[in-house]
Design a protein around this motif. Structure first.
Motif, short mmCIF file in Angstrom:
data_model
loop_
_atom_site.label_atom_id
_atom_site.label_comp_id
_atom_site.label_asym_id
_atom_site.label_seq_id
_atom_site.Cartn_x
_atom_site.Cartn_y
_atom_site.Cartn_z
N ALA A 188 1.23 -1.57 -0.31
CA ALA A 188 0.33 0.22 0.18
C ALA A 188 0.73 1.36 0.12
O ALA A 188 0.17 2.37 -0.41
N LEU A 189 2.08 1.59 0.01
CA LEU A 189 3.06 2.14 0.29
C LEU A 189 2.66 2.73 -1.47
O LEU A 189 2.67 2.75 -1.88
N VAL A 190 2.84 4.62 -1.46
CA VAL A 190 3.19 5.30 -2.10
C VAL A 190 4.31 5.62 -2.17
O VAL A 190 4.27 6.57 -1.54
N VAL A 191 4.76 5.86 -2.88
CA VAL A 191 6.21 6.70 -2.98
C VAL A 191 6.23 7.00 -4.77
O VAL A 191 5.90 6.05 -5.61
N ARG A 192 6.69 8.47 -4.50
CA ARG A 192 6.77 8.99 -6.58
C ARG A 192 8.52 8.76 -6.83
O ARG A 192 9.69 9.37 -6.10
N SER A 193 8.28 9.15 -8.07
CA SER A 193 9.57 9.34 -8.93
C SER A 193 9.23 10.94 -8.68
O SER A 193 8.80 11.62 -8.35
N ASN A 194 10.85 10.49 -9.39
CA ASN A 194 11.28 12.47 -9.84
C ASN A 194 10.14 13.61 -10.21
O ASN A 194 10.25 14.51 -10.36
N ASP A 195 9.55 12.65 -10.94
CA ASP A 195 8.33 13.33 -12.24
C ASP A 195 6.90 12.97 -11.94
O ASP A 195 5.94 13.94 -12.08
N GLY A 196 6.75 12.50 -10.41
CA GLY A 196 5.71 12.43 -9.79
C GLY A 196 4.93 10.78 -10.11
O GLY A 196 4.21 10.70 -9.38
#
Length: 379
Positions: free
Chosen positions: A295-303
């Motif tokens: 369920a983790l929400v991790v974003r890349s550099n472009d969102g």
């Protein structure tokens, strides 16, 4: 009664008081020696809430620490990594209570407010009495040590508190020393990226847990966890995003496991945990960890959202007081092989080691080497 009889009685009472104080001082010195020898905060806490209670025949003893104290961070870290979760250890803010900051306070429990009682020692009988010892350092208040008597007469207002005040000073100094030792240990055995203990610390803790579990007749579970397709994350989004994922997963696992149970970064994208409990308990915890990471929400550099899942291998064994090093290695190897099967079966799942698989032999060791080589190609 003649005057000579009266003087004799007073002398007898005086001698009895001196002898009583000498015995009490000797008992305090016995506990103090144990506190000096305590290797870490877990041992320090065990002595205060266990040995001290036995030596003085108390109902209980609790340690309440000020969250704002200078040493709080080190002791919080010690609790998170190794100290057993305990109702005898509590946290808060000293400013919340109207309690003396310098001298011990003695009296019946029912004379205290419900707020103070709930914070310092929880639910105890109204017929008990308590000695609340303020703990201080030159930097400010550290907290309170509460000694709970079995009846109202044990600690009464007006009793002499010299020995209690002396002991409180010793405990205060001991807390500062053990916090400093925990800080040094934390720096040397902590993974800098995730803030979790490292492999060296975990292996040491696992050996200790196996011995402790043997004494108490309980089982120990090892969770071996590995991020799925982590190489793809690094290749697609870069190592900075990969580091972000590792830090987030480490924090997620730590929050999903009970306080006092050890979680560590084993290396690369691998994490481990040691739990006290049987197969059923280990399965509940492992599934909670798996779902939390999923369920983790991790974003890349472009969102863009970076998908994160975890495969988990679990091995469970009775504790042992035999060759703890060999037993720890065998348990880790069994969990690692179960993890490999979870990877091979589709990832993002939990697989348990077969019964007895933690008992290492030459065949299982050779299989472990083959599986480790194969996993390097698949992960």
């Amino acid at each position: 009664m003649t005057e000579s009889t009266s003087i004799g009685e007073r002398l007898r009472l005086l001698v009895n008081t001196v002898q009583h104080n000498e015995r009490a001082l000797q008992r305090f010195q016995h506990v103090e020696l144990l506190l000096i020898e305590a290797e870490d905060f877990a041992a320090f806490l065990d002595i205060l809430t266990g040995e001290l209670v036995q030596v003085f025949d108390l109902g209980a003893a609790t340690l309440w620490l000020d969250e704002g104290a200078r040493l709080a961070a080190e002791l919080h870290a010690a609790v998170a990594q190794s100290a057993p979760a305990s109702d005898h250890l509590r946290w808060g803010r000293t400013a919340e209570f109207d309690l003396p900051e310098a001298s011990p306070m003695l009296g019946a429990v029912d004379a205290l407010s419900d707020e103070v009682r709930a914070a310092l020692f929880g639910s105890i009988s109204d017929d008990a009495s308590v000695a609340i010892l303020p703990l201080r350092h030159r930097s400010g208040p550290l907290g309170y040590l509460s000694l709970i008597g079995k009846n109202r007469e044990r600690f009464a207002d007006g009793m002499a508190t010299d020995l209690l005040a002396r002991f409180a000073g010793f405990v205060s100094a001991g807390l500062v020393n053990v916090a400093q030792r925990e800080q040094l240990k934390h720096l040397g055995m902590t993974d800098s990226l995730t803030g979790l203990p490292n492999r060296r610390y975990f292996e040491m803790r696992l050996e200790e847990e196996l011995q402790r579990a043997a004494r108490h007749g309980v089982a120990v579970a090892c969770l071996f966890m590995d991020l799925d397709h982590f190489k793809l994350v690094n290749d697609t989004h870069g190592h900075a995003v990969g580091d972000r994922v590792l830090a987030a997963v480490g924090a997620c696992i730590r929050s999903a496991v009970r306080l006092g149970e050890t979680v560590a970064r084993f290396g690369g994208e691998e994490f481990v945990a040691v739990l006290q409990g049987d197969r059923s308990n280990a399965n509940v915890v492992a599934e909670r960890v798996r779902r939390a990471v999923e369920a983790l929400v991790v974003r890349s550099n472009d969102g863009a959202q970076v998908p994160v899942t975890l495969s988990i291998g679990v091995a469970v064994t009775p504790g042992t007081s035999a060759d703890k090093g060999a037993a720890a290695r065998a348990l880790i190897d069994a969990a690692d092989r179960a993890l490999y099967r979870a990877k091979r079966s589709g990832r993002n799942q939990i697989v348990f080691a077969a019964d007895g698989e933690h008992e290492s032999d030459s065949e299982s060791e050779a299989a472990a080497e083959d599986e480790a080589d194969s996993r390097q190609e698949q992960v």
